[in-house]
Design a protein around this motif. Structure first.
Motif, PDB file in Angstrom:
ATOM      1  N   MET A  45       0.840  -1.195   0.000  1.00 55.58           N
ATOM      2  CA  MET A  45       0.000   0.000   0.000  1.00 55.58           C
ATOM      3  C   MET A  45       0.873   1.241   0.000  1.00 55.58           C
ATOM      4  O   MET A  45       1.924   1.270   0.637  1.00 55.58           O
ATOM      5  CB  MET A  45      -0.883   0.021   1.251  1.00 55.58           C
ATOM      6  N   GLY A  46       0.402   2.245  -0.694  1.00 54.24           N
ATOM      7  CA  GLY A  46       1.157   3.485  -0.749  1.00 54.24           C
ATOM      8  C   GLY A  46       0.256   4.691  -0.614  1.00 54.24           C
ATOM      9  O   GLY A  46      -0.953   4.617  -0.869  1.00 54.24           O
ATOM     10  N   ALA A  63      -3.052   0.584  -3.892  1.00 56.21           N
ATOM     11  CA  ALA A  63      -2.714  -0.785  -3.533  1.00 56.21           C
ATOM     12  C   ALA A  63      -2.233  -1.549  -4.754  1.00 56.21           C
ATOM     13  O   ALA A  63      -2.653  -1.270  -5.888  1.00 56.21           O
ATOM     14  CB  ALA A  63      -3.930  -1.486  -2.926  1.00 56.21           C
ATOM     15  N   LYS A  64      -1.378  -2.514  -4.489  1.00 51.71           N
ATOM     16  CA  LYS A  64      -0.887  -3.387  -5.549  1.00 51.71           C
ATOM     17  C   LYS A  64      -0.546  -4.726  -4.932  1.00 51.71           C
ATOM     18  O   LYS A  64      -0.285  -4.844  -3.750  1.00 51.71           O
ATOM     19  CB  LYS A  64       0.352  -2.792  -6.217  1.00 51.71           C
ATOM     20  N   ALA A  65      -0.548  -5.738  -5.766  1.00 54.31           N
ATOM     21  CA  ALA A  65      -0.078  -7.044  -5.320  1.00 54.31           C
ATOM     22  C   ALA A  65       1.444  -7.056  -5.398  1.00 54.31           C
ATOM     23  O   ALA A  65       2.052  -6.296  -6.165  1.00 54.31           O
ATOM     24  CB  ALA A  65      -0.668  -8.134  -6.196  1.00 54.31           C
ATOM     25  N   GLY A  66       2.035  -7.881  -4.603  1.00 55.58           N
ATOM     26  CA  GLY A  66       3.477  -8.051  -4.710  1.00 55.58           C
ATOM     27  C   GLY A  66       4.274  -7.033  -3.909  1.00 55.58           C
ATOM     28  O   GLY A  66       3.816  -6.498  -2.914  1.00 55.58           O
ATOM     29  N   ASN A  68       6.717   3.962  -7.273  1.00 54.47           N
ATOM     30  CA  ASN A  68       6.211   4.431  -8.553  1.00 54.47           C
ATOM     31  C   ASN A  68       4.703   4.251  -8.605  1.00 54.47           C
ATOM     32  O   ASN A  68       4.191   3.137  -8.554  1.00 54.47           O
ATOM     33  CB  ASN A  68       6.872   3.654  -9.689  1.00 54.47           C
ATOM     34  N   GLY A  69       3.988   5.344  -8.704  1.00 52.46           N
ATOM     35  CA  GLY A  69       2.537   5.278  -8.731  1.00 52.46           C
ATOM     36  C   GLY A  69       1.987   4.447  -9.878  1.00 52.46           C
ATOM     37  O   GLY A  69       0.907   3.865  -9.767  1.00 52.46           O
ATOM     38  N   ARG A  70       2.716   4.363 -10.962  1.00 53.70           N
ATOM     39  CA  ARG A  70       2.244   3.603 -12.115  1.00 53.70           C
ATOM     40  C   ARG A  70       2.209   2.102 -11.842  1.00 53.70           C
ATOM     41  O   ARG A  70       1.549   1.356 -12.563  1.00 53.70           O
ATOM     42  CB  ARG A  70       3.129   3.885 -13.326  1.00 53.70           C
ATOM     43  N   ASP A  71       2.882   1.662 -10.810  1.00 51.95           N
ATOM     44  CA  ASP A  71       2.873   0.240 -10.463  1.00 51.95           C
ATOM     45  C   ASP A  71       1.634  -0.165  -9.682  1.00 51.95           C
ATOM     46  O   ASP A  71       1.360  -1.349  -9.515  1.00 51.95           O
ATOM     47  CB  ASP A  71       4.112  -0.109  -9.637  1.00 51.95           C
ATOM     48  N   TYR A  72       0.891   0.823  -9.182  1.00 49.93           N
ATOM     49  CA  TYR A  72      -0.260   0.523  -8.337  1.00 49.93           C
ATOM     50  C   TYR A  72      -1.530   0.414  -9.177  1.00 49.93           C
ATOM     51  O   TYR A  72      -1.834   1.297  -9.971  1.00 49.93           O
ATOM     52  CB  TYR A  72      -0.417   1.600  -7.265  1.00 49.93           C
TER      53      TYR A  72
END
Length: 123
Positions: free
Chosen positions: A34-35, A98-101, A106-110
């Protein structure tokens, strides 16, 4: 599909504190990263802080280090951003993501984003 709901924004004087909350709908919450990101008017979105929900590892932007603290409550599917010693330049719309992993800055990864909450710091 992960739904994120933020709360806790508002107006505060410089030097004050606010705590933002982000609650996720995902039952596998503990497997996420989470970011928190923010975007001020006329500026690009910038990374603020991130946390690995499984290990609890935390990461901060230099501009908020030692003032902001990101934390998690696995039982409540919630991530918090405690913001102390707020400055006018912290004024922005704050969004959780939120993202898996693994955790990244980098916001683009979420993949999943909340609606954002306004934080305004008056001088």
């Amino acid at each position: 599909q992960v739904q994120l709901v933020e709360s806790g924004g508002g107006l505060v004087q410089a030097g004050g504190s606010l705590r933002l909350s982000c609650t996720a709908s995902e039952r596998t919450f503990s497997s996420l990263a989470m970011g928190w990101f923010r975007q001020a008017p006329g500026k690009e979105r910038e990374f603020v802080a991130a946390i690995s929900l499984s290990a609890g590892n935390t990461y901060y932007a230099d501009s908020v280090k030692d003032r902001f603290t990101i934390s998690r409550d696995i039982a409540k599917n919630t991530v918090y951003l405690q913001m102390n010693s707020l400055k006018p330049e912290d004024t922005a719309v704050y969004s959780c993501a939120a993202k898996a992993g693994w955790t990244t800055k980098n916001g683009r990864d979420y993949a999943y984003w909340g609606q954002g909450t306004q934080v305004t710091v008056s001088s």
